[in-house]
Scaffold this active site. Structure first.
Site, PDB file in Angstrom:
ATOM      1  N   THR A  72       0.832  -1.205   0.000  1.00  0.00           N
ATOM      2  CA  THR A  72       0.000   0.000   0.000  1.00  0.00           C
ATOM      3  C   THR A  72       0.866   1.253   0.000  1.00  0.00           C
ATOM      4  O   THR A  72       0.684   2.157  -0.830  1.00  0.00           O
ATOM      5  CB  THR A  72      -0.932  -0.023   1.234  1.00  0.00           C
ATOM      6  OG1 THR A  72      -1.796  -1.163   1.107  1.00  0.00           O
ATOM      7  CG2 THR A  72      -1.757   1.243   1.344  1.00  0.00           C
ATOM      8  N   ASN A 152      -5.502  -9.362  -8.068  1.00  0.00           N
ATOM      9  CA  ASN A 152      -5.602 -10.129  -6.818  1.00  0.00           C
ATOM     10  C   ASN A 152      -6.872 -10.966  -6.719  1.00  0.00           C
ATOM     11  O   ASN A 152      -6.887 -11.993  -6.045  1.00  0.00           O
ATOM     12  CB  ASN A 152      -5.507  -9.192  -5.613  1.00  0.00           C
ATOM     13  CG  ASN A 152      -6.307  -7.924  -5.767  1.00  0.00           C
ATOM     14  OD1 ASN A 152      -6.144  -7.179  -6.726  1.00  0.00           O
ATOM     15  ND2 ASN A 152      -7.210  -7.685  -4.841  1.00  0.00           N
ATOM     16  N   GLN A 180       0.774  -9.252  -6.346  1.00  0.00           N
ATOM     17  CA  GLN A 180       0.254 -10.623  -6.439  1.00  0.00           C
ATOM     18  C   GLN A 180       1.090 -11.500  -7.368  1.00  0.00           C
ATOM     19  O   GLN A 180       1.027 -12.721  -7.284  1.00  0.00           O
ATOM     20  CB  GLN A 180      -1.202 -10.626  -6.914  1.00  0.00           C
ATOM     21  CG  GLN A 180      -2.187 -10.139  -5.880  1.00  0.00           C
ATOM     22  CD  GLN A 180      -2.268 -11.032  -4.636  1.00  0.00           C
ATOM     23  OE1 GLN A 180      -1.844 -12.189  -4.626  1.00  0.00           O
ATOM     24  NE2 GLN A 180      -2.816 -10.487  -3.567  1.00  0.00           N
ATOM     25  N   ALA A 201       6.088  -8.157   1.003  1.00  0.00           N
ATOM     26  CA  ALA A 201       6.699  -9.375   1.552  1.00  0.00           C
ATOM     27  C   ALA A 201       5.677 -10.455   1.907  1.00  0.00           C
ATOM     28  O   ALA A 201       5.908 -11.640   1.677  1.00  0.00           O
ATOM     29  CB  ALA A 201       7.521  -9.016   2.792  1.00  0.00           C
ATOM     30  N   HIS A 202       4.532 -10.030   2.470  1.00  0.00           N
ATOM     31  CA  HIS A 202       3.650 -11.073   3.026  1.00  0.00           C
ATOM     32  C   HIS A 202       2.936 -11.906   1.967  1.00  0.00           C
ATOM     33  O   HIS A 202       2.361 -12.944   2.278  1.00  0.00           O
ATOM     34  CB  HIS A 202       2.669 -10.482   4.053  1.00  0.00           C
ATOM     35  CG  HIS A 202       1.546  -9.680   3.504  1.00  0.00           C
ATOM     36  ND1 HIS A 202       0.264 -10.152   3.467  1.00  0.00           N
ATOM     37  CD2 HIS A 202       1.500  -8.429   3.013  1.00  0.00           C
ATOM     38  CE1 HIS A 202      -0.533  -9.205   2.974  1.00  0.00           C
ATOM     39  NE2 HIS A 202       0.194  -8.156   2.687  1.00  0.00           N
ATOM     40  N   THR A 240      13.586   4.835  11.051  1.00  0.00           N
ATOM     41  CA  THR A 240      14.505   3.724  11.330  1.00  0.00           C
ATOM     42  C   THR A 240      13.954   2.452  10.694  1.00  0.00           C
ATOM     43  O   THR A 240      12.770   2.147  10.824  1.00  0.00           O
ATOM     44  CB  THR A 240      14.678   3.557  12.852  1.00  0.00           C
ATOM     45  OG1 THR A 240      15.255   4.770  13.342  1.00  0.00           O
ATOM     46  CG2 THR A 240      15.584   2.375  13.191  1.00  0.00           C
ATOM     47  N   CYS A 328     -14.113  -6.563   2.417  1.00  0.00           N
ATOM     48  CA  CYS A 328     -13.574  -5.304   2.926  1.00  0.00           C
ATOM     49  C   CYS A 328     -13.023  -5.608   4.307  1.00  0.00           C
ATOM     50  O   CYS A 328     -13.221  -6.679   4.849  1.00  0.00           O
ATOM     51  CB  CYS A 328     -14.596  -4.201   3.079  1.00  0.00           C
ATOM     52  SG  CYS A 328     -16.134  -4.416   2.293  1.00  0.00           S
TER      53      CYS A 328
HETATM   54  N1  PLP Z   1      -1.703  -4.531  -4.438  1.00  0.00           N
HETATM   55  C1  PLP Z   1      -2.308  -5.704  -4.592  1.00  0.00           C
HETATM   56  C2  PLP Z   1      -2.593  -6.219  -5.980  1.00  0.00           C
HETATM   57  C3  PLP Z   1      -2.688  -6.458  -3.483  1.00  0.00           C
HETATM   58  O1  PLP Z   1      -3.310  -7.624  -3.653  1.00  0.00           O
HETATM   59  C4  PLP Z   1      -2.404  -5.938  -2.188  1.00  0.00           C
HETATM   60  C5  PLP Z   1      -2.822  -6.683  -0.982  1.00  0.00           C
HETATM   61  O2  PLP Z   1      -3.754  -7.443  -0.980  1.00  0.00           O
HETATM   62  C6  PLP Z   1      -1.754  -4.703  -2.080  1.00  0.00           C
HETATM   63  C7  PLP Z   1      -1.415  -4.034  -3.228  1.00  0.00           C
HETATM   64  C8  PLP Z   1      -1.439  -4.112  -0.745  1.00  0.00           C
HETATM   65  O3  PLP Z   1      -0.287  -4.685  -0.166  1.00  0.00           O
HETATM   66  P1  PLP Z   1      -0.065  -4.623   1.403  1.00  0.00           P
HETATM   67  O4  PLP Z   1      -1.021  -5.576   2.036  1.00  0.00           O
HETATM   68  O5  PLP Z   1       1.365  -5.045   1.589  1.00  0.00           O
HETATM   69  O6  PLP Z   1      -0.270  -3.208   1.823  1.00  0.00           O
END
Ligand code: PLP
Length: 389
Positions: A72, A152, A180, A201-202, A240, A328
């Protein structure tokens, strides 16, 4: 919890062992990476090593990785008016597809009046004719075009390289949200022709709350960092560093990169088996984007007449974790902006559930989903139609 099948990898992937081990080892490093003493230098070494692994995953230079708090933040940082490359003119207009993630759809720091939508086709691929037409209309005004590499919800892969060529021919710049796609398909910043690329990363098996905006070259300049303060990340993102998170990010990027071809083959086989069985069990089920190139791990499907929230709860009770295309943060199912953009009727869109798998998803987990789906979702469907279960 009893035995469960976690089939919601696009929401977040389980932490990889490599990331867990690397973070556990880094916990004892006390220094601040900005400090010049040995402790500080040890922390700095950890993050610079991690940066190299992240850079290798996307074929970029480590110098051009800006570590952020996730996808994000990276998207918002990318969408900065005035973005420019070397002496070229600044981007003052943002064009984005209608299926982008909400963190792109929000337009970053562009005024609403400077944002424009590019539609997608019925299978969920950006309408390249409309885009090239619009680029021609805009003349030499250097737009920033933001297009995700894979969606996604549907997993549909976008023609990023072709779009980048067209945008560059008109003097614009391209931002690619590869959150994704990274770790699931090849994601080389230069082959894609992206000027800026976002990863998180996640989604790769790293920790939550860390990601990166990657620049194709050093001449790219983001005039106004989102976080201003100390000079971290070469003055492009103050604060940091999240040393543990970055270490986990690096380890997950390295593991994902090493396993890419094998993971993709495993996921494609499992996903194709799942879809073939769904079609056998319920020919009336709809699989969205099935006729477009897709990520190897994603299936978005709907059973006409069955609402996603009903299906999700029923599947959860059977031990199967999937999601709706568009949960959501409140947990309620809203109408998916992606399916709306594809022209899917609202009644059908409200039934979309997303099954997203990973490289370690087992045949048993796929079976658990199919059994639960047949029992619960098909059961509800039959009951609705007044047939005996
Ligand atoms: N962009 C896409 C296509 C995503 O699927 C997501 C998370 O679901 C994001 C951006 C946002 O990433 P983050 O969860 O690391 O903020």
């Amino acid at each position: 919890m009893g035995i469960r099948a976690y089939l919601d990898w696009n929401a977040t992937a389980p932490l990889r062992g490599e990331a867990r081990d690397a973070m556990a080892a880094a916990m004892d490093v006390v220094g601040n990476p900005s400090s010049v003493h040995a402790e500080g230098r040890a922390a700095r070494r950890l993050i610079e090593d991690a940066r190299e692994h992240v850079a290798a995953l996307v074929g970029a230079s480590p110098r051009n990785i800006i570590v952020t708090s996730g996808g994000t933040e990276a998207n918002v940082l990318a969408l900065t008016p005035g973005l420019h490359q070397g002496e070229s003119g600044a981007c003052e207009r943002l064009l984005m597809s209608t299926i982008e993630h909400p963190s792109v759809r929000s337009g970053g720091r562009f005024l609403v009046s400077a944002q424009e939508d590019i539609p997608v086709t019925g299978v969920g691929v950006v309408d390249t004719d409309r885009l090239t037409h619009r680029l021609a209309e805009l003349g030499g005004s250097r737009p920033l075009v933001s297009l995700m590499l894979a969606n996604n919800e549907t997993g549909v892969i976008q023609p990023v390289a072709a779009v980048a060529e067209a945008v560059h021919a008109h003097g614009g710049l391209v931002h690619v949200d590869a959150v994704q796609a990274a770790g699931k398909i090849a994601c080389d910043i230069n082959s894609l022709g992206a000027d800026l690329l976002t990863i998180s990363a996640h989604k790769l098996g790293g920790p939550k709350g860390v990601g990166a905006l990657i620049l194709a070259n050093e001449a790219l300049h983001i005039p106004d960092p989102v976080l201003k303060g100390g000079g971290q990340e070469s003055g492009r993102r103050a604060g940091t560093e999240n040393v543990l998170g970055i270490v986990g990010f690096g380890a997950s990027a390295q593991a994902a990169h090493d396993a890419l071809a094998d993971s993709a083959a495993r996921m494609t086989a499992a996903r194709d088996r799942l879809e073939a069985r769904v079609r056998e069990i319920a020919p009336e089920a709809v699989i969205f984007g099935a006729n477009a190139p897709r990520l190897p791990n994603t299936t978005l499907l709907a059973m006409p007449g069955i609402r996603a929230e009903t299906a999700l709860i029923a599947l959860d009770l059977e031990g199967v974790a999937v999601s709706s295309g568009s949960a959501c943060s409140s947990g309620k199912v809203a109408r998916s902006h992606v399916l709306a953009a594809m022209g899917v009727p609202p009644e059908l869109a409200l039934g979309a559930i997303r099954v997203s798998i990973g490289p370690i998803t087992t045949d048993d987990e796929i079976e658990m989903f199919l059994k639960a789906w047949t029992k619960r979702v098909m059961g509800l469907s039959r009951a609705k139609r007044g047939l005996a279960a």
